[in-house]
Design a protein around this motif. Structure first.
Motif, PDB file in Angstrom:
ATOM      1  N   SER A  87       0.816  -1.221   0.000  1.00 10.10           N
ATOM      2  CA  SER A  87       0.000   0.000   0.000  1.00 10.10           C
ATOM      3  C   SER A  87       0.847   1.268   0.000  1.00 10.10           C
ATOM      4  N   ASP A  88       2.171   1.128   0.101  1.00 13.05           N
ATOM      5  CA  ASP A  88       3.052   2.303   0.146  1.00 13.05           C
ATOM      6  C   ASP A  88       3.098   3.007  -1.207  1.00 13.05           C
ATOM      7  N   GLN A  89       3.230   4.327  -1.160  1.00 13.80           N
ATOM      8  CA  GLN A  89       3.473   5.099  -2.366  1.00 13.80           C
ATOM      9  C   GLN A  89       4.970   5.340  -2.524  1.00 13.80           C
ATOM     10  N   VAL A  90       5.374   5.684  -3.734  1.00 17.48           N
ATOM     11  CA  VAL A  90       6.782   5.948  -4.031  1.00 17.48           C
ATOM     12  C   VAL A  90       7.095   7.406  -3.723  1.00 17.48           C
ATOM     13  N   GLY A  91       8.050   7.638  -2.818  1.00 23.07           N
ATOM     14  CA  GLY A  91       8.457   8.991  -2.459  1.00 23.07           C
ATOM     15  C   GLY A  91       9.643   9.493  -3.256  1.00 23.07           C
ATOM     16  N   MET A  92      10.363   8.555  -3.902  1.00 28.40           N
ATOM     17  CA  MET A  92      11.460   8.947  -4.788  1.00 28.40           C
ATOM     18  C   MET A  92      11.620   7.899  -5.878  1.00 28.40           C
ATOM     19  N   GLY A 138      13.841  16.692 -10.276  1.00 30.40           N
ATOM     20  CA  GLY A 138      12.587  17.415 -10.147  1.00 30.40           C
ATOM     21  C   GLY A 138      11.612  16.688  -9.239  1.00 30.40           C
ATOM     22  N   ARG A 139      10.319  17.029  -9.384  1.00 34.38           N
ATOM     23  CA  ARG A 139       9.286  16.431  -8.549  1.00 34.38           C
ATOM     24  C   ARG A 139       8.069  16.054  -9.388  1.00 34.38           C
ATOM     25  N   TRP A 140       7.345  15.094  -8.896  1.00 34.05           N
ATOM     26  CA  TRP A 140       6.141  14.608  -9.565  1.00 34.05           C
ATOM     27  C   TRP A 140       4.955  15.496  -9.229  1.00 34.05           C
ATOM     28  N   ARG A 141       4.230  15.916 -10.264  1.00 38.72           N
ATOM     29  CA  ARG A 141       3.064  16.771 -10.077  1.00 38.72           C
ATOM     30  C   ARG A 141       1.766  15.996 -10.055  1.00 38.72           C
ATOM     31  N   GLY A 142       1.801  14.773 -10.462  1.00 42.74           N
ATOM     32  CA  GLY A 142       0.586  13.966 -10.467  1.00 42.74           C
ATOM     33  C   GLY A 142      -0.437  14.403 -11.493  1.00 42.74           C
ATOM     34  N   GLY A 143      -0.011  15.238 -12.443  1.00 38.58           N
ATOM     35  CA  GLY A 143      -0.925  15.655 -13.504  1.00 38.58           C
ATOM     36  C   GLY A 143      -1.815  16.822 -13.159  1.00 38.58           C
ATOM     37  N   ASN A 144      -1.685  17.359 -11.927  1.00 40.04           N
ATOM     38  CA  ASN A 144      -2.533  18.486 -11.524  1.00 40.04           C
ATOM     39  C   ASN A 144      -1.649  19.569 -10.941  1.00 40.04           C
ATOM     40  N   VAL A 176      11.197  13.497 -21.149  1.00 40.88           N
ATOM     41  CA  VAL A 176      11.116  14.358 -19.964  1.00 40.88           C
ATOM     42  C   VAL A 176      10.510  15.705 -20.325  1.00 40.88           C
ATOM     43  N   ASP A 177      10.902  16.273 -21.454  1.00 40.59           N
ATOM     44  CA  ASP A 177      10.314  17.544 -21.893  1.00 40.59           C
ATOM     45  C   ASP A 177       8.795  17.421 -22.046  1.00 40.59           C
ATOM     46  N   ALA A 178       8.360  16.295 -22.620  1.00 38.50           N
ATOM     47  CA  ALA A 178       6.926  16.096 -22.814  1.00 38.50           C
ATOM     48  C   ALA A 178       6.192  15.979 -21.478  1.00 38.50           C
ATOM     49  N   LEU A 179       6.796  15.272 -20.523  1.00 41.17           N
ATOM     50  CA  LEU A 179       6.177  15.115 -19.207  1.00 41.17           C
ATOM     51  C   LEU A 179       6.089  16.452 -18.469  1.00 41.17           C
ATOM     52  N   VAL A 180       7.111  17.291 -18.637  1.00 42.81           N
ATOM     53  CA  VAL A 180       7.076  18.630 -18.044  1.00 42.81           C
ATOM     54  C   VAL A 180       5.985  19.471 -18.702  1.00 42.81           C
ATOM     55  N   ALA A 181       5.927  19.419 -20.021  1.00 44.55           N
ATOM     56  CA  ALA A 181       4.941  20.200 -20.764  1.00 44.55           C
ATOM     57  C   ALA A 181       3.521  19.803 -20.397  1.00 44.55           C
ATOM     58  N   GLU A 182       3.315  18.547 -20.052  1.00 45.01           N
ATOM     59  CA  GLU A 182       1.992  18.056 -19.680  1.00 45.01           C
ATOM     60  C   GLU A 182       1.644  18.348 -18.219  1.00 45.01           C
ATOM     61  N   GLY A 183       2.585  18.947 -17.494  1.00 45.79           N
ATOM     62  CA  GLY A 183       2.330  19.274 -16.103  1.00 45.79           C
ATOM     63  C   GLY A 183       2.533  18.123 -15.146  1.00 45.79           C
ATOM     64  N   LEU A 184       3.208  17.065 -15.592  1.00 46.92           N
ATOM     65  CA  LEU A 184       3.418  15.893 -14.749  1.00 46.92           C
ATOM     66  C   LEU A 184       4.721  15.962 -13.961  1.00 46.92           C
ATOM     67  N   LEU A 185       5.695  16.691 -14.469  1.00 46.79           N
ATOM     68  CA  LEU A 185       6.978  16.845 -13.790  1.00 46.79           C
ATOM     69  C   LEU A 185       7.279  18.311 -13.556  1.00 46.79           C
ATOM     70  N   ALA A 196       3.788   9.254  -5.115  1.00 48.29           N
ATOM     71  CA  ALA A 196       3.173  10.204  -4.192  1.00 48.29           C
ATOM     72  C   ALA A 196       3.228  11.607  -4.798  1.00 48.29           C
ATOM     73  N   GLU A 197       2.258  12.418  -4.455  1.00 50.23           N
ATOM     74  CA  GLU A 197       2.270  13.811  -4.922  1.00 50.23           C
ATOM     75  C   GLU A 197       3.528  14.517  -4.417  1.00 50.23           C
ATOM     76  N   GLY A 198       4.265  15.134  -5.319  1.00 49.96           N
ATOM     77  CA  GLY A 198       5.491  15.832  -4.949  1.00 49.96           C
ATOM     78  C   GLY A 198       6.678  14.921  -4.739  1.00 49.96           C
ATOM     79  N   SER A 199       6.586  13.658  -5.147  1.00 50.45           N
ATOM     80  CA  SER A 199       7.711  12.743  -4.949  1.00 50.45           C
ATOM     81  C   SER A 199       8.916  13.197  -5.770  1.00 50.45           C
ATOM     82  N   TRP A 200      10.091  12.895  -5.258  1.00 50.89           N
ATOM     83  CA  TRP A 200      11.343  13.318  -5.891  1.00 50.89           C
ATOM     84  C   TRP A 200      11.643  12.449  -7.106  1.00 50.89           C
TER      85      TRP A 200
END
Length: 312
Positions: free
Chosen positions: A220-225, A294-300, A272-281, A246-250
Protein backbone atom coordinates in the motif's frame (compact mmCIF):
# COMPACT_ATOMS: atom_id res chain seq x y z
CA UNK A 1 31.45 25.00 -16.33
CA UNK A 2 32.06 24.97 -12.58
CA UNK A 3 35.41 26.76 -12.59
CA UNK A 4 36.06 29.44 -9.99
CA UNK A 5 37.91 32.69 -10.67
CA UNK A 6 38.92 35.28 -8.06
CA UNK A 7 37.82 38.91 -8.38
CA UNK A 8 40.76 41.21 -8.94
CA UNK A 9 39.09 43.89 -6.82
CA UNK A 10 37.27 41.67 -4.31
CA UNK A 11 37.46 42.08 -0.57
CA UNK A 12 40.13 39.95 1.15
CA UNK A 13 37.78 37.49 2.79
CA UNK A 14 37.31 33.76 2.12
CA UNK A 15 33.90 34.23 0.51
CA UNK A 16 34.91 36.71 -2.19
CA UNK A 17 35.10 34.89 -5.52
CA UNK A 18 33.48 34.58 -8.91
CA UNK A 19 31.79 31.39 -10.05
CA UNK A 20 31.37 30.86 -13.77
CA UNK A 21 28.44 28.97 -15.19
CA UNK A 22 26.84 28.44 -18.56
CA UNK A 23 23.20 29.52 -18.63
CA UNK A 24 22.38 26.64 -20.92
CA UNK A 25 18.85 25.73 -19.90
CA UNK A 26 16.91 28.94 -19.63
CA UNK A 27 16.31 29.75 -15.97
CA UNK A 28 17.29 26.34 -14.59
CA UNK A 29 20.97 25.87 -13.89
CA UNK A 30 23.41 24.10 -11.65
CA UNK A 31 27.05 24.76 -10.83
CA UNK A 32 29.60 23.81 -8.20
CA UNK A 33 30.76 26.28 -5.56
CA UNK A 34 31.33 26.35 -1.82
CA UNK A 35 30.83 28.53 1.25
CA UNK A 36 28.47 30.95 -0.48
CA UNK A 37 24.99 32.12 0.41
CA UNK A 38 23.14 32.94 -2.81
CA UNK A 39 20.77 35.82 -2.17
CA UNK A 40 19.48 37.00 -5.53
CA UNK A 41 19.37 35.64 -9.05
CA UNK A 42 18.81 37.73 -12.16
CA UNK A 43 17.94 36.08 -15.44
CA UNK A 44 20.23 36.83 -18.33
CA UNK A 45 20.60 35.79 -21.93
CA UNK A 46 22.98 33.02 -22.97
CA UNK A 47 26.36 33.87 -21.58
CA UNK A 48 28.89 33.40 -18.85
CA UNK A 49 27.92 35.03 -15.58
CA UNK A 50 29.50 35.66 -12.22
CA UNK A 51 28.34 36.14 -8.68
CA UNK A 52 29.75 38.94 -6.56
CA UNK A 53 29.46 38.00 -2.88
CA UNK A 54 29.55 41.68 -1.96
CA UNK A 55 27.05 42.94 -4.52
CA UNK A 56 24.77 39.92 -4.00
CA UNK A 57 23.91 39.64 -7.66
CA UNK A 58 24.87 37.97 -10.91
CA UNK A 59 26.34 39.99 -13.73
CA UNK A 60 26.41 39.00 -17.36
CA UNK A 61 29.74 38.31 -19.04
CA UNK A 62 30.87 37.40 -22.53
CA UNK A 63 28.16 35.69 -24.60
CA UNK A 64 28.73 32.10 -25.68
CA UNK A 65 29.85 31.45 -29.20
CA UNK A 66 27.38 29.74 -31.57
CA UNK A 67 29.48 26.57 -31.22
CA UNK A 68 29.20 26.66 -27.43
CA UNK A 69 25.47 27.29 -27.59
CA UNK A 70 24.96 24.36 -29.96
CA UNK A 71 27.09 22.04 -27.84
CA UNK A 72 25.32 22.61 -24.54
CA UNK A 73 21.88 23.45 -25.90
CA UNK A 74 21.02 21.14 -28.81
CA UNK A 75 17.54 21.85 -30.09
CA UNK A 76 14.95 23.79 -28.15
CA UNK A 77 15.62 24.87 -24.54
CA UNK A 78 14.47 22.49 -21.85
CA UNK A 79 11.36 23.70 -20.04
CA UNK A 80 12.31 25.98 -17.16
CA UNK A 81 11.44 25.44 -13.54
CA UNK A 82 8.59 27.34 -11.96
CA UNK A 83 10.58 28.61 -8.99
CA UNK A 84 14.17 29.84 -8.86
CA UNK A 85 14.11 29.72 -5.08
CA UNK A 86 13.51 25.97 -5.06
CA UNK A 87 16.41 25.46 -7.47
CA UNK A 88 18.76 27.65 -5.44
CA UNK A 89 17.74 26.03 -2.16
CA UNK A 90 18.56 22.62 -3.57
CA UNK A 91 21.94 23.81 -4.83
CA UNK A 92 22.64 25.22 -1.38
CA UNK A 93 21.89 21.83 0.18
CA UNK A 94 24.41 20.16 -2.14
CA UNK A 95 27.05 22.71 -1.10
CA UNK A 96 26.31 22.11 2.56
CA UNK A 97 26.73 18.36 2.18
CA UNK A 98 30.25 18.89 0.82
CA UNK A 99 31.27 19.89 4.35
CA UNK A 100 29.72 16.86 6.01
CA UNK A 101 31.27 13.40 6.54
CA UNK A 102 28.75 11.75 4.20
CA UNK A 103 30.40 13.51 1.26
CA UNK A 104 33.65 11.56 1.55
CA UNK A 105 31.65 8.35 2.04
CA UNK A 106 29.70 8.99 -1.15
CA UNK A 107 32.90 9.87 -3.02
CA UNK A 108 34.18 6.37 -2.22
CA UNK A 109 30.87 4.83 -3.30
CA UNK A 110 31.03 6.76 -6.56
CA UNK A 111 34.59 5.65 -7.30
CA UNK A 112 33.78 2.01 -6.64
CA UNK A 113 30.29 1.54 -8.02
CA UNK A 114 28.79 4.44 -9.96
CA UNK A 115 28.97 6.35 -13.22
CA UNK A 116 26.89 9.16 -11.72
CA UNK A 117 28.45 12.40 -10.54
CA UNK A 118 28.98 12.59 -6.78
CA UNK A 119 26.56 15.57 -6.62
CA UNK A 120 23.84 13.28 -7.96
CA UNK A 121 24.65 10.66 -5.34
CA UNK A 122 24.44 13.41 -2.71
CA UNK A 123 20.93 14.25 -3.90
CA UNK A 124 19.92 10.59 -3.97
CA UNK A 125 21.12 10.33 -0.37
CA UNK A 126 19.36 13.59 0.56
CA UNK A 127 16.03 12.65 -1.03
CA UNK A 128 16.13 9.14 0.47
CA UNK A 129 16.71 10.68 3.88
CA UNK A 130 13.98 13.31 3.40
CA UNK A 131 11.22 11.56 1.47
CA UNK A 132 8.06 9.98 2.77
CA UNK A 133 7.18 6.63 1.27
CA UNK A 134 9.15 4.04 -0.63
CA UNK A 135 12.12 4.46 -2.95
CA UNK A 136 12.00 2.88 -6.40
CA UNK A 137 15.12 2.58 -8.54
CA UNK A 138 14.90 1.43 -12.14
CA UNK A 139 18.32 0.54 -13.51
CA UNK A 140 20.46 -0.20 -10.45
CA UNK A 141 23.54 -1.35 -12.45
CA UNK A 142 26.18 -2.38 -9.87
CA UNK A 143 24.65 -0.43 -7.01
CA UNK A 144 26.12 3.06 -6.68
CA UNK A 145 22.84 4.96 -6.39
CA UNK A 146 21.25 2.03 -4.55
CA UNK A 147 23.88 2.24 -1.82
CA UNK A 148 23.58 6.05 -1.64
CA UNK A 149 19.81 5.70 -1.17
CA UNK A 150 20.29 3.02 1.47
CA UNK A 151 22.62 5.31 3.41
CA UNK A 152 19.99 8.04 3.25
CA UNK A 153 17.36 5.68 4.62
CA UNK A 154 19.78 4.62 7.35
CA UNK A 155 20.42 8.19 8.41
CA UNK A 156 16.73 9.10 8.32
CA UNK A 157 16.11 6.84 11.28
CA UNK A 158 12.93 5.60 9.60
CA UNK A 159 11.93 2.36 7.93
CA UNK A 160 11.46 2.85 4.20
CA UNK A 161 11.15 0.31 1.43
CA UNK A 162 13.97 0.47 -1.12
CA UNK A 163 13.21 -1.45 -4.30
CA UNK A 164 15.84 -1.78 -7.03
CA UNK A 165 14.96 -3.12 -10.48
CA UNK A 166 17.81 -4.49 -12.62
CA UNK A 167 17.62 -6.83 -15.65
CA UNK A 168 21.31 -7.80 -15.54
CA UNK A 169 23.69 -8.39 -18.42
CA UNK A 170 27.22 -7.19 -19.05
CA UNK A 171 28.86 -3.80 -19.66
CA UNK A 172 32.21 -2.83 -21.11
CA UNK A 173 33.62 0.11 -19.19
CA UNK A 174 37.17 1.10 -18.27
CA UNK A 175 36.39 1.56 -14.58
CA UNK A 176 33.14 -0.32 -13.95
CA UNK A 177 33.08 -3.02 -16.58
CA UNK A 178 31.32 -6.22 -15.56
CA UNK A 179 30.49 -9.57 -17.12
CA UNK A 180 27.61 -10.16 -14.72
CA UNK A 181 25.77 -7.07 -13.47
CA UNK A 182 23.44 -8.88 -11.07
CA UNK A 183 26.25 -10.87 -9.47
CA UNK A 184 28.31 -7.73 -8.89
CA UNK A 185 25.28 -5.77 -7.71
CA UNK A 186 24.51 -8.34 -5.03
CA UNK A 187 28.16 -8.51 -3.98
CA UNK A 188 28.44 -4.74 -3.71
CA UNK A 189 25.28 -4.39 -1.64
CA UNK A 190 26.58 -7.08 0.71
CA UNK A 191 30.04 -5.51 0.88
CA UNK A 192 28.55 -2.15 1.91
CA UNK A 193 26.25 -3.90 4.41
CA UNK A 194 23.00 -2.64 2.93
CA UNK A 195 21.76 -5.82 1.23
CA UNK A 196 19.14 -6.37 3.93
CA UNK A 197 17.70 -2.91 3.21
CA UNK A 198 17.17 -3.52 -0.51
CA UNK A 199 14.49 -5.55 -2.29
CA UNK A 200 16.17 -6.53 -5.56
CA UNK A 201 13.80 -7.25 -8.44
CA UNK A 202 15.53 -9.03 -11.31
CA UNK A 203 13.95 -8.27 -14.65
CA UNK A 204 13.02 -5.58 -17.15
CA UNK A 205 11.00 -2.81 -15.55
CA UNK A 206 8.19 -2.86 -18.10
CA UNK A 207 7.55 -6.61 -18.14
CA UNK A 208 4.25 -7.62 -16.49
CA UNK A 209 5.95 -10.05 -14.12
CA UNK A 210 8.42 -7.37 -12.98
CA UNK A 211 5.66 -4.80 -12.49
CA UNK A 212 3.68 -7.32 -10.47
CA UNK A 213 6.67 -8.08 -8.23
CA UNK A 214 7.34 -4.37 -7.65
CA UNK A 215 3.72 -3.72 -6.75
CA UNK A 216 3.69 -6.64 -4.33
CA UNK A 217 6.86 -5.29 -2.69
CA UNK A 218 5.34 -1.80 -2.41
CA UNK A 219 2.07 -3.02 -1.00
CA UNK A 220 0.00 0.00 0.00
CA UNK A 221 3.05 2.30 0.15
CA UNK A 222 3.47 5.10 -2.37
CA UNK A 223 6.78 5.95 -4.03
CA UNK A 224 8.46 8.99 -2.46
CA UNK A 225 11.46 8.95 -4.79
CA UNK A 226 12.09 7.52 -8.25
CA UNK A 227 15.63 6.95 -9.54
CA UNK A 228 15.44 6.32 -13.27
CA UNK A 229 18.67 5.26 -14.97
CA UNK A 230 17.79 2.46 -17.36
CA UNK A 231 17.34 2.78 -21.12
CA UNK A 232 16.05 5.72 -23.17
CA UNK A 233 12.34 4.97 -22.65
CA UNK A 234 11.76 7.28 -19.67
CA UNK A 235 8.08 7.82 -20.47
CA UNK A 236 7.45 4.10 -20.62
CA UNK A 237 8.83 3.49 -17.13
CA UNK A 238 7.04 6.52 -15.67
CA UNK A 239 3.75 5.28 -17.14
CA UNK A 240 4.31 1.80 -15.72
CA UNK A 241 4.43 3.03 -12.12
CA UNK A 242 2.93 6.53 -12.10
CA UNK A 243 -0.15 5.47 -10.17
CA UNK A 244 2.16 4.64 -7.25
CA UNK A 245 3.97 8.01 -7.18
CA UNK A 246 3.17 10.20 -4.19
CA UNK A 247 2.27 13.81 -4.92
CA UNK A 248 5.49 15.83 -4.95
CA UNK A 249 7.71 12.74 -4.95
CA UNK A 250 11.34 13.32 -5.89
CA UNK A 251 12.50 12.37 -9.39
CA UNK A 252 16.13 11.69 -10.38
CA UNK A 253 16.40 10.89 -14.09
CA UNK A 254 19.73 10.30 -15.81
CA UNK A 255 20.87 10.54 -19.45
CA UNK A 256 18.93 13.73 -20.17
CA UNK A 257 21.70 16.03 -21.33
CA UNK A 258 25.04 15.96 -23.11
CA UNK A 259 27.30 17.79 -25.50
CA UNK A 260 26.38 15.38 -28.28
CA UNK A 261 22.95 14.06 -29.07
CA UNK A 262 22.83 10.27 -29.25
CA UNK A 263 20.42 7.36 -29.37
CA UNK A 264 19.87 7.50 -25.59
CA UNK A 265 19.98 11.20 -24.70
CA UNK A 266 17.74 12.45 -27.52
CA UNK A 267 14.69 10.28 -26.77
CA UNK A 268 15.26 10.54 -23.00
CA UNK A 269 15.19 14.32 -23.17
CA UNK A 270 12.15 14.30 -25.44
CA UNK A 271 10.27 12.13 -22.94
CA UNK A 272 11.12 14.36 -19.96
CA UNK A 273 10.31 17.54 -21.89
CA UNK A 274 6.93 16.10 -22.81
CA UNK A 275 6.18 15.11 -19.21
CA UNK A 276 7.08 18.63 -18.04
CA UNK A 277 4.94 20.20 -20.76
CA UNK A 278 1.99 18.06 -19.68
CA UNK A 279 2.33 19.27 -16.10
CA UNK A 280 3.42 15.89 -14.75
CA UNK A 281 6.98 16.85 -13.79
CA UNK A 282 8.31 19.95 -12.07
CA UNK A 283 11.99 20.58 -12.93
CA UNK A 284 14.44 21.64 -10.22
CA UNK A 285 17.72 21.53 -12.09
CA UNK A 286 20.47 19.57 -13.79
CA UNK A 287 23.31 17.98 -11.85
CA UNK A 288 26.52 16.20 -12.65
CA UNK A 289 26.96 15.35 -16.30
CA UNK A 290 23.45 14.55 -17.48
CA UNK A 291 21.01 14.11 -14.60
CA UNK A 292 17.62 15.83 -14.39
CA UNK A 293 16.15 16.44 -10.94
CA UNK A 294 12.59 17.41 -10.15
CA UNK A 295 9.29 16.43 -8.55
CA UNK A 296 6.14 14.61 -9.56
CA UNK A 297 3.06 16.77 -10.08
CA UNK A 298 0.59 13.97 -10.47
CA UNK A 299 -0.93 15.66 -13.50
CA UNK A 300 -2.53 18.49 -11.52
CA UNK A 301 -0.14 21.43 -11.37
CA UNK A 302 -2.65 23.72 -9.64
CA UNK A 303 -3.04 21.45 -6.64
CA UNK A 304 0.69 20.76 -6.38
CA UNK A 305 1.93 22.03 -3.02
CA UNK A 306 5.62 22.74 -3.50
CA UNK A 307 7.44 22.04 -0.25
CA UNK A 308 10.87 23.30 0.67
CA UNK A 309 13.77 21.28 -0.66
CA UNK A 310 15.56 21.81 2.66
CA UNK A 311 15.28 19.18 5.37
CA UNK A 312 12.62 20.03 8.01
Amino acid sequence: MGKHYPFSDSQPDPESFAASFVNCVGNTFSFALANVRISRFQRRSNGVGWFDAGAREFACGIPKSPQQTEAVNPGKPITQAASHNDCLDLMHRVMAYRHEPIHSELMKIRDKYSMLHVDVLILVYHFAKLCSGAILEIGAFVGGATIAAALGVRDSGQEKKLIAVEPGGSVKHKRLGTRNILRDLERNLARERVANMVTLVKGKSFKPETMSTVRQALGSDQVGMLILDADAAKRRDVDCYRDKFAEGSWMVIDDIYGADANEKITPSRADVDALVAEGLLDPLGFYGWSTWVGRWRGGNARSFNRRSVKPP
